[in-house]
Each structure stands twice: as structure tokens, then as C-alpha cells.
Motif scaffolding. Structure first.
Motif, mmCIF file in Angstrom:
data_model
loop_
_atom_site.group_PDB
_atom_site.id
_atom_site.type_symbol
_atom_site.label_atom_id
_atom_site.label_comp_id
_atom_site.label_asym_id
_atom_site.label_seq_id
_atom_site.Cartn_x
_atom_site.Cartn_y
_atom_site.Cartn_z
ATOM 1 N N GLY A 105 0.812 -1.204 0.000
ATOM 2 C CA GLY A 105 0.000 0.000 0.000
ATOM 3 C C GLY A 105 0.848 1.258 0.000
ATOM 4 N N ILE A 106 0.508 2.163 0.897
ATOM 5 C CA ILE A 106 1.192 3.452 1.014
ATOM 6 C C ILE A 106 1.740 3.560 2.426
ATOM 7 N N VAL A 107 2.937 4.115 2.563
ATOM 8 C CA VAL A 107 3.549 4.382 3.859
ATOM 9 C C VAL A 107 3.877 5.868 3.934
ATOM 10 N N CYS A 108 3.582 6.465 5.086
ATOM 11 C CA CYS A 108 3.803 7.884 5.309
ATOM 12 C C CYS A 108 4.985 8.082 6.262
ATOM 13 N N LEU A 109 5.707 9.167 6.091
ATOM 14 C CA LEU A 109 6.753 9.543 7.044
ATOM 15 C C LEU A 109 6.761 11.056 7.212
ATOM 16 N N ALA A 110 7.189 11.485 8.406
ATOM 17 C CA ALA A 110 7.189 12.911 8.726
ATOM 18 C C ALA A 110 8.470 13.245 9.486
ATOM 19 N N ASP A 111 9.473 13.741 8.767
ATOM 20 C CA ASP A 111 10.794 14.003 9.336
ATOM 21 C C ASP A 111 10.806 15.149 10.342
ATOM 22 N N HIS A 112 9.907 16.111 10.182
ATOM 23 C CA HIS A 112 9.963 17.345 10.978
ATOM 24 C C HIS A 112 8.682 17.548 11.786
ATOM 25 N N ALA A 113 8.128 16.473 12.308
ATOM 26 C CA ALA A 113 6.813 16.544 12.943
ATOM 27 C C ALA A 113 6.848 17.046 14.384
ATOM 28 N N SER A 114 8.020 17.105 15.019
ATOM 29 C CA SER A 114 8.103 17.383 16.449
ATOM 30 C C SER A 114 8.966 18.599 16.753
ATOM 31 N N ASN A 115 8.648 19.288 17.860
ATOM 32 C CA ASN A 115 9.510 20.363 18.358
ATOM 33 C C ASN A 115 10.164 19.979 19.683
ATOM 34 N N PHE A 116 10.197 18.694 20.006
ATOM 35 C CA PHE A 116 10.735 18.226 21.277
ATOM 36 C C PHE A 116 12.257 18.376 21.331
#
Length: 242
Positions: A17-28
């Protein structure tokens, strides 16, 4: 971070199917790192892609697109940079000096954050065997460091492989949106994660940049998650038919 990991993974999907990624999703920022900046800057675009975490979560939980989501600020370690790039631990961002990163132990940051993030992402992709990768980012309507017009609500970035991007540009335009074609950034210059995990594997991909004002609220995040899920699935279908 989750269990001392610089990422979290959400959702299950059937293979191919499809896989999502988010490299810059956090400000921690971990307690043992002092960036030396005004804490208010952690809510700005230099620290986090505003709105992206909410979109990625919704894609995973509501639209069957599992997501690999960063849990550390890009100011600590930028997962969307190669290890040998100076900006992997940025000393400056959009005119703001990051004093705590000057003279930082870059090898330690890479070993603690960058390498585990990408190793886990590689395993995540292998486990799901996706036919399409979806990378989520957001961009600010304006930069403090230079004046420029950014009229696009959404943009598609790509390097050598533009198979998926060409379909998605047309599909977003069908929704009446102004779509950036490798704007306001170019995947020819900044495409590290997709170069490594998509182009190197021959997997078609969409790197989608949404303007931050579009996804700053929960309502906007829900709207764009549904829109992105639709465009991604239709893109995958078009690629399958090609």
C-alpha cells in the motif's frame, strides 16, 4: 521521545500500500540539550513543520496509511539532511542563531537520533513493502530572512523520479488549489530522505509540502489528511495502471 526512540510508528496496513513519514513533525528538545534560544521559537517553523504531526496521525488512524513520525525537533537533529551536511545540526535557521549547536557533538547527535530514525524507517518500509511512499512537510507563508511570495497551498517536491509527483500535481489542481512544482523548495537540492529510502529502492514517492496556515488547526489537519489520502491513493492507482 517515545521509549527513548527519536520516532514513533502509528497504524497498520495491508502490504503493497502506502507508507507515510514525517521528518519534521516534532519540536521536542531532550532535557540534556540546551539550544540556547528563546523557547518561543520552538513553536515556529524553524523548530517544527507546523501541523504535520496531526495530518500524519490522521492518515494512520483514519485512512489506513501507516506513519513513521519524528519525535525530535529538527533543531536537535535534522532527519531530512544527510549525515555529512552542516545543517544536520544547524547553527542557524532563518536568521536565528542556534548557540547551543555551535561546537555540538555532532557524532553523538547522529548516533542518538539520526541513525536510529533512519534505520527504523528502513525496517518500517521493508515490513510494509509499499508501492508508494508519502513524505509530509509544511512550509511557512513567509520567511524572516528574505522576502518572497508563496502563493501555493501545496507543493510537490522530487529529484530524479517524478512519476508520482506529476500525477499528484494534476490531482491537487483539480481541487482548485495552487500547486507548487518543486516550489518553494526544490527536491533537486533537498531530497535526502527520499533519495535514500525511495529513489535508491526504486519506490515511487510523493513529497508533499502544505502551507502551514492550511493545517494549523485540527479542522485543517482533518481536511488535508482526507485530501492527501485521496490524492495518494489515486496516484498509486494511476501508477499501477501505467
Amino acid at each position: 521521545m517515545i521509549d527513548d526512540k527519536p520516532y514513533r510508528q502509528v497504524g497498520q496496513a495491508s502490504p503493497d500500500g502506502i507508507v507515510c513519514l514525517a521528518d519534521h513533525a516534532s519540536n521536542f528538545v531532550p532535557e540534556d540539550i540546551d539550544l540556547g534560544i528563546d523557547p518561543a521559537l520552538l513553536g515556529e517553523h524553524i523548530a517544527v513543520d507546523i501541523g504535520v504531526e496531526g495530518v500524519a496521525d490522521r492518515l494512520a488512524r483514519q485512512h489506513g496509511i501507516p506513519a513513521h513520525i519524528a519525535c525530535v525537533s529538527r533543531l536537535v537533529c535534522d532527519f531530512h539532511r544527510r549525515e555529512d551536511e552542516p545543517a544536520v545540526v544547524p547553527a542557524e535557521s532563518d536568521g536565528h542563531l542556534i548557540p547551543g549547536n555551535i561546537g555540538a557533538d555532532i557524532e553523538r547527535r547522529l548516533a542518538t537520533y539520526h541513525r536510529p530514525y533512519h534505520a527504523a524507517l528502513g525496517e518500517f518500509i521493508a515490513d510494509h513493502s509499499p508501492r508508494l511512499l508519502l513524505a509530509l512537510h509544511s512550509f511557512t507563508p513567509s520567511l524572516a530572512s528574505r522576502k518572497e511570495e508563496r502563493p501555493w497551498e501545496v507543493a510537490l517536491l522530487y529529484n530524479q523520479d517524478d512519476r508520482a509527483a506529476r500525477h499528484a500535481i494534476s490531482l491537487f489542481a483539480e481541487h482548485g488549489l495552487t500547486v507548487g512544482d518543486n516550489q518553494p523548495y526544490s527536491g533537486k537540492q533537498l531530497n535526502a530522505t527520499m533519495d535514500r529510502h525511495a529513489e535508491a529502492r526504486g519506490i515511487p514517492y510523493l513529497t508533499i509540502e502544505v502551507r502551514q496556515d492550511q493545517i494549523a488547526t485540527e479542522a485543517g489537519q482533518a481536511r488535508w489528511a482526507a485530501l492527501i489520502a485521496d490524492v495518494a491513493s489515486r496516484t498509486q492507482l494511476a501508477l499501477d495502471r501505467a
